[in-house]
Every structure is written in C-alpha cells, then in structure tokens.
Design an enzyme around this catalytic site. Structure first.
Site, PDB file in Angstrom:
ATOM      1  N   ARG A  88      10.025  -7.937  12.350  1.00 24.27           N
ATOM      2  CA  ARG A  88       8.407  -7.861  13.148  1.00 24.27           C
ATOM      3  C   ARG A  88       7.306  -8.059  11.916  1.00 24.27           C
ATOM      4  O   ARG A  88       6.259  -7.913  11.835  1.00 24.27           O
ATOM      5  CB  ARG A  88       8.227  -5.750  13.262  1.00 24.27           C
ATOM      6  N   LYS A 147      -2.624   5.740  -4.156  1.00 25.85           N
ATOM      7  CA  LYS A 147      -3.618   7.274  -3.802  1.00 25.85           C
ATOM      8  C   LYS A 147      -3.018   7.969  -4.654  1.00 25.85           C
ATOM      9  O   LYS A 147      -1.802   8.429  -4.494  1.00 25.85           O
ATOM     10  CB  LYS A 147      -4.010   7.358  -2.394  1.00 25.85           C
ATOM     11  N   ASN A 158     -10.728   7.680   3.813  1.00 27.53           N
ATOM     12  CA  ASN A 158     -10.828   9.215   4.115  1.00 27.53           C
ATOM     13  C   ASN A 158     -12.309   9.096   4.322  1.00 27.53           C
ATOM     14  O   ASN A 158     -12.784  10.286   4.553  1.00 27.53           O
ATOM     15  CB  ASN A 158      -9.972  10.078   4.573  1.00 27.53           C
ATOM     16  N   ASN A 191       3.552  -9.286  12.295  1.00 30.24           N
ATOM     17  CA  ASN A 191       2.617  -9.689  11.630  1.00 30.24           C
ATOM     18  C   ASN A 191       1.779  -9.933  10.867  1.00 30.24           C
ATOM     19  O   ASN A 191       1.262 -10.132  10.296  1.00 30.24           O
ATOM     20  CB  ASN A 191       2.752  -7.637  11.018  1.00 30.24           C
ATOM     21  N   TYR A 212       3.520   9.555  -0.508  1.00 26.00           N
ATOM     22  CA  TYR A 212       4.221   9.432   0.506  1.00 26.00           C
ATOM     23  C   TYR A 212       5.822   9.293  -0.106  1.00 26.00           C
ATOM     24  O   TYR A 212       6.321   9.107   0.272  1.00 26.00           O
ATOM     25  CB  TYR A 212       3.923   7.768   0.070  1.00 26.00           C
ATOM     26  N   GLN A 260     -10.282   2.958   2.319  1.00 24.12           N
ATOM     27  CA  GLN A 260      -9.115   2.693   3.099  1.00 24.12           C
ATOM     28  C   GLN A 260      -9.554   3.268   4.408  1.00 24.12           C
ATOM     29  O   GLN A 260      -9.328   5.178   4.569  1.00 24.12           O
ATOM     30  CB  GLN A 260      -8.521   3.368   3.036  1.00 24.12           C
ATOM     31  N   ASP A 294       1.131  -1.326  -0.054  1.00 25.76           N
ATOM     32  CA  ASP A 294       0.236  -0.079   0.184  1.00 25.76           C
ATOM     33  C   ASP A 294       1.111   1.385   0.058  1.00 25.76           C
ATOM     34  O   ASP A 294       1.659   1.645   0.874  1.00 25.76           O
ATOM     35  CB  ASP A 294      -0.965  -0.126   1.561  1.00 25.76           C
ATOM     36  N   HIS A 351      -8.058  10.281  -2.189  1.00 29.66           N
ATOM     37  CA  HIS A 351      -6.975   9.636  -0.856  1.00 29.66           C
ATOM     38  C   HIS A 351      -8.035  10.206   0.284  1.00 29.66           C
ATOM     39  O   HIS A 351      -7.393   9.929   1.511  1.00 29.66           O
ATOM     40  CB  HIS A 351      -5.490  10.341  -1.127  1.00 29.66           C
ATOM     41  N   LYS A 361       2.684  -1.313   8.676  1.00 28.90           N
ATOM     42  CA  LYS A 361       3.665  -0.862   8.339  1.00 28.90           C
ATOM     43  C   LYS A 361       4.821  -1.313   9.529  1.00 28.90           C
ATOM     44  O   LYS A 361       4.676  -0.898  11.136  1.00 28.90           O
ATOM     45  CB  LYS A 361       3.763   0.628   8.115  1.00 28.90           C
TER      46      LYS A 361
HETATM   47  P1  NAD Z   1       0.210   1.393  12.114  1.00 25.81           P
HETATM   48  O1  NAD Z   1      -0.806   1.311  13.469  1.00 25.81           O
HETATM   49  O2  NAD Z   1       0.943   0.115  11.179  1.00 25.81           O
HETATM   50  O3  NAD Z   1       1.703   1.978  13.072  1.00 25.81           O
HETATM   51  C1  NAD Z   1       2.729   1.240  12.177  1.00 25.81           C
HETATM   52  C2  NAD Z   1       4.389   1.350  13.636  1.00 25.81           C
HETATM   53  O4  NAD Z   1       3.836  -0.111  14.487  1.00 25.81           O
HETATM   54  C3  NAD Z   1       5.640   0.882  12.865  1.00 25.81           C
HETATM   55  O5  NAD Z   1       6.054   2.652  13.024  1.00 25.81           O
HETATM   56  C4  NAD Z   1       6.358   0.703  14.209  1.00 25.81           C
HETATM   57  O6  NAD Z   1       6.842   1.745  14.625  1.00 25.81           O
HETATM   58  C5  NAD Z   1       5.331  -0.139  14.824  1.00 25.81           C
HETATM   59  N1  NAD Z   1       5.266  -1.751  14.579  1.00 25.81           N
HETATM   60  C6  NAD Z   1       4.939  -2.111  13.978  1.00 25.81           C
HETATM   61  N2  NAD Z   1       4.515  -3.365  13.812  1.00 25.81           N
HETATM   62  C7  NAD Z   1       5.193  -3.811  14.810  1.00 25.81           C
HETATM   63  C8  NAD Z   1       5.207  -4.528  15.953  1.00 25.81           C
HETATM   64  N3  NAD Z   1       4.898  -6.216  15.433  1.00 25.81           N
HETATM   65  N4  NAD Z   1       5.271  -5.120  17.386  1.00 25.81           N
HETATM   66  C9  NAD Z   1       5.545  -3.318  18.232  1.00 25.81           C
HETATM   67  N5  NAD Z   1       5.923  -2.449  17.262  1.00 25.81           N
HETATM   68  C10 NAD Z   1       5.312  -2.770  15.582  1.00 25.81           C
HETATM   69  O7  NAD Z   1       0.586   2.777  11.252  1.00 25.81           O
HETATM   70  P2  NAD Z   1       1.107   3.711   9.427  1.00 25.81           P
HETATM   71  O8  NAD Z   1       2.100   3.356   9.200  1.00 25.81           O
HETATM   72  O9  NAD Z   1      -0.074   4.920   9.764  1.00 25.81           O
HETATM   73  O10 NAD Z   1      -0.316   3.102   9.222  1.00 25.81           O
HETATM   74  C11 NAD Z   1      -0.515   1.441   8.274  1.00 25.81           C
HETATM   75  C12 NAD Z   1      -0.711   2.349   6.834  1.00 25.81           C
HETATM   76  O11 NAD Z   1      -1.586   2.168   6.449  1.00 25.81           O
HETATM   77  C13 NAD Z   1       0.837   2.692   6.111  1.00 25.81           C
HETATM   78  O12 NAD Z   1       2.237   2.610   6.000  1.00 25.81           O
HETATM   79  C14 NAD Z   1      -0.054   3.142   5.366  1.00 25.81           C
HETATM   80  O13 NAD Z   1       0.424   2.519   4.451  1.00 25.81           O
HETATM   81  C15 NAD Z   1      -1.678   3.365   5.335  1.00 25.81           C
HETATM   82  N6  NAD Z   1      -2.167   4.638   5.721  1.00 25.81           N
HETATM   83  C16 NAD Z   1      -3.111   5.489   5.014  1.00 25.81           C
HETATM   84  C17 NAD Z   1      -3.709   6.253   5.312  1.00 25.81           C
HETATM   85  C18 NAD Z   1      -4.514   7.216   4.638  1.00 25.81           C
HETATM   86  O14 NAD Z   1      -5.157   8.308   4.759  1.00 25.81           O
HETATM   87  N7  NAD Z   1      -5.203   6.646   4.065  1.00 25.81           N
HETATM   88  C19 NAD Z   1      -3.209   7.254   6.703  1.00 25.81           C
HETATM   89  C20 NAD Z   1      -2.131   6.117   7.505  1.00 25.81           C
HETATM   90  C21 NAD Z   1      -1.457   4.524   6.827  1.00 25.81           C
END
Ligand code: NAD
Length: 286
Positions: free
Chosen positions: A233, A73, A135, A237, A48, A156, A43, A106, A227
């Site tokens: 990790r 997006k 959103n 995950n 980004y 999403q 994704d 987006h 992510k």
């Molecule tokens: P997330 O909830 O996936 O959290 C990511 C963070 O969690 C990482 O940076 C890391 O610090 C931690 N983490 C990951 N795996 C872990 C584990 N096993 N143990 C402990 N800590 C861990 O947050 P995100 O990256 O914001 O969201 C995921 C994806 O969603 C993004 O990468 C992106 O592709 C998408 N996204 C979309 C929008 C949108 O507006 N559409 C906004 C934000 C994110």
C-alpha cells in the site's frame, strides 16, 4: 517527487508518510519500508510516542539527514515558553537529530502563544527549519497570523473527500499558510475506500480509489501524509505522479464534500476543548 515551497523558501515534499497509530514495535520497520519505497517526508508527533523509532529508521536507512523531511508536533501539556523549549529538546533527542524540518503546535488550546514564542526563537536559531500549526480552524489561524512575529508556514488539518476544507484553504492562501491534510483517506471512514464515484473515476485512469483521493488532494495544492503499515500500500500510495485528473473529475470529487469531519467533537466547540484538556491532563512532559 513533487515539492511545495513554504513561505520561508523551504521545500517540502508534497507526499509524505504518516505514522499516527503505528505501534512502537513496528514503526522503525514501517519507516524503513517507506524510505525504501521513496518517501522522503515522515510525519510524527510527540503524542504518537514513536519519534524514537522514526529517528532510528532515518539513521539506519543510510540516507543523508538533509534528504529526509521530518515533521513532529508538540502536544498541549508541553505548551508555554519554557516548557516548549524543554519539550523540543526531548523531541530532538528522540529523533536523534540536531534540527527538525517542521515543528507544529498540535492543537489550538492552552498556552500555545507561549509555545509559539519558543518556536520563533528556535526557528531563529535554525533548530526548527519551519514552524506551523495543526487543527487550527480559520479564526484561530488568523489570530496567530495577526499577533505573532513569525506567522505559521503550515496548518495540518483533517482533509479528505468528505471534508474538503475549501473555506479553510482560502484563509490559508490569504496568509501564505500551506495546507496539509491529515487523514487524507478519512482513515477509511464513511465508506471512502468503496465510494462508487471515486471508484468510477479511478477506472478511467487505471488507478485505485486511494490513488484518486491522493491525486485529487495533490492537484488542490495540498500536502498529503497517508499512513499504511503494508509496503504494497505504501507503493500504491506513492504511485500518484503519472496521471492527472481532468477538470470534470475534479468537479465530481468536489460534490462529495459534506463539510463535516470525523474528528468529533470538533476542536472549535466547548466539548472539543474539554476533550483535549482531559487528554493533556493525563500527560507529563515527554
Ligand atoms: P489515513 O487517512 O492516512 O488512513 C490510514 C488508513 O487507511 C490505514 O490505517 C489503512 O487502514 C488505510 N489505507 C492506507 N492506504 C491504503 C490503500 N492504499 N488502500 C486501502 N486502504 C489503505 O489516516 P491517518 O493515519 O489518521 O492520517 C495520516 C497521517 O496524518 C497520520 O499517520 C498522522 O501522521 C497525521 N495525522 C495528524 C493528526 C493531527 O491532529 N495533526 C490527526 C490524525 C492524523
């Protein structure tokens, strides 16, 4: 891998890898690691600024293009019928592909109807295999479903244990829109990784807090895209298909809902609209 089937029949891996805030210089390595671990769904987004690295990683992985589901997006400054067609062409170039599995609008601001018209046309041509939004609060989503020729296949939205989106999911189900969680861990905010209720549930299954959060989302029928830049990790995950949370534990998870997201100000407030208008004004077509 578990799949969801979108309303147009396309199969989407229910677990993917998100690359938001992964810097350009490490993004290719992270995506290669994720593909090696077994992820087959990436994704990204124009905003980004790492579509190129995602495309290179997919190429270098040696996997067939058809075996990797790529989402991108389009950002607000690229909305409008003509502009969107140009912007999608740029995404295709950066991703080094001639089609995108899922393209999302987006944010629900500006001329997203013009963008949607372009999406519909590109979908008809097979350049965008599926189209959706991100959103979109229920009112905006239902509006687009009611007034478009092809209604969105995915929405999403921010979804995690502290913001569970139960109402929003009901509206999506009514219109056959697949719910996808961004920030499935809430980006670790609100003490989610040390939450005692989730940790207690995890102990019963020999699973970590992160794995319980993902499993709970998967069991609710949600697509998740966690992510991480660390391969360990990424593996953790990905290891969420060999256990099942009981109804009792699903109910315990439901008690954590605060119904408030970390995305502030919310998209459906005047302040939220202004915030994104300012962000869009700083960007050119790219
Ligand atoms: P997330 O909830 O996936 O959290 C990511 C963070 O969690 C990482 O940076 C890391 O610090 C931690 N983490 C990951 N795996 C872990 C584990 N096993 N143990 C402990 N800590 C861990 O947050 P995100 O990256 O914001 O969201 C995921 C994806 O969603 C993004 O990468 C992106 O592709 C998408 N996204 C979309 C929008 C949108 O507006 N559409 C906004 C934000 C994110």
């Amino acid at each position: 891998m578990q799949y969801v089937t979108l309303k147009n029949g396309i199969k989407m891996p229910q677990l993917g890898f998100g690359v938001y805030q992964i810097e350009k210089d490490i993004c290719e390595r992270c995506v290669l690691d994720a593909l090696q671990v077994g992820y087959r769904h990436i994704d990204t987004a124009q905003a980004y600024e790492n579509e190129e690295e995602v495309g290179s990683a997919v190429k270098k992985s040696g996997l067939a293009r058809k075996d990797v589901f790529i989402t991108s997006k389009i950002f607000i400054q690229n909305y409008g019928y003509e502009q969107t067609k140009k912007a999608v062409a740029l995404s295709l170039e950066r991703l080094q592909t001639d089609y995108i599995d899922l393209m999302l609008i987006h944010q629900p601001f500006g001329d997203y109807y013009g963008a949607w018209k372009a999406f519909e046309e590109l979908y008809d041509k097979g350049i965008l295999k599926s189209i959706g939004v991100s959103n979109f609060y229920p009112d905006r989503l239902v509006d687009l479903c009611c007034y478009s020729r092809i209604s969105p296949m995915v929405n999403q939205i921010e979804t995690h244990p502290l913001h569970q989106q139960v109402e929003a999911q009901k509206w999506m189900e009514k219109y056959g829109v697949q719910i996808e969680a961004w920030a499935p861990f809430g980006q670790g905010r609100g003490g989610l990784f040390t939450n005692p209720i989730i940790a207690e549930i995890g102990k019963k299954y020999g699973k970590t807090v992160a794995q319980v959060m993902l499993r709970w989302e998967l069991q609710r029928g949600i697509v998740v895209i966690p992510k991480s830049t660390h391969i360990e990790r990424m593996k953790e995950n990905f290891d969420v298909f060999d256990f099942e949370l009981s109804a009792e534990d699903m109910a315990k998870m439901a008690t954590l809902d605060t119904k408030v997201g970390f995305s502030q100000p919310p998209h459906n407030t005047p302040e939220g609209v202004e915030k994104f208008a300012q962000l869009a004004a700083k960007r050119k077509l790219k």
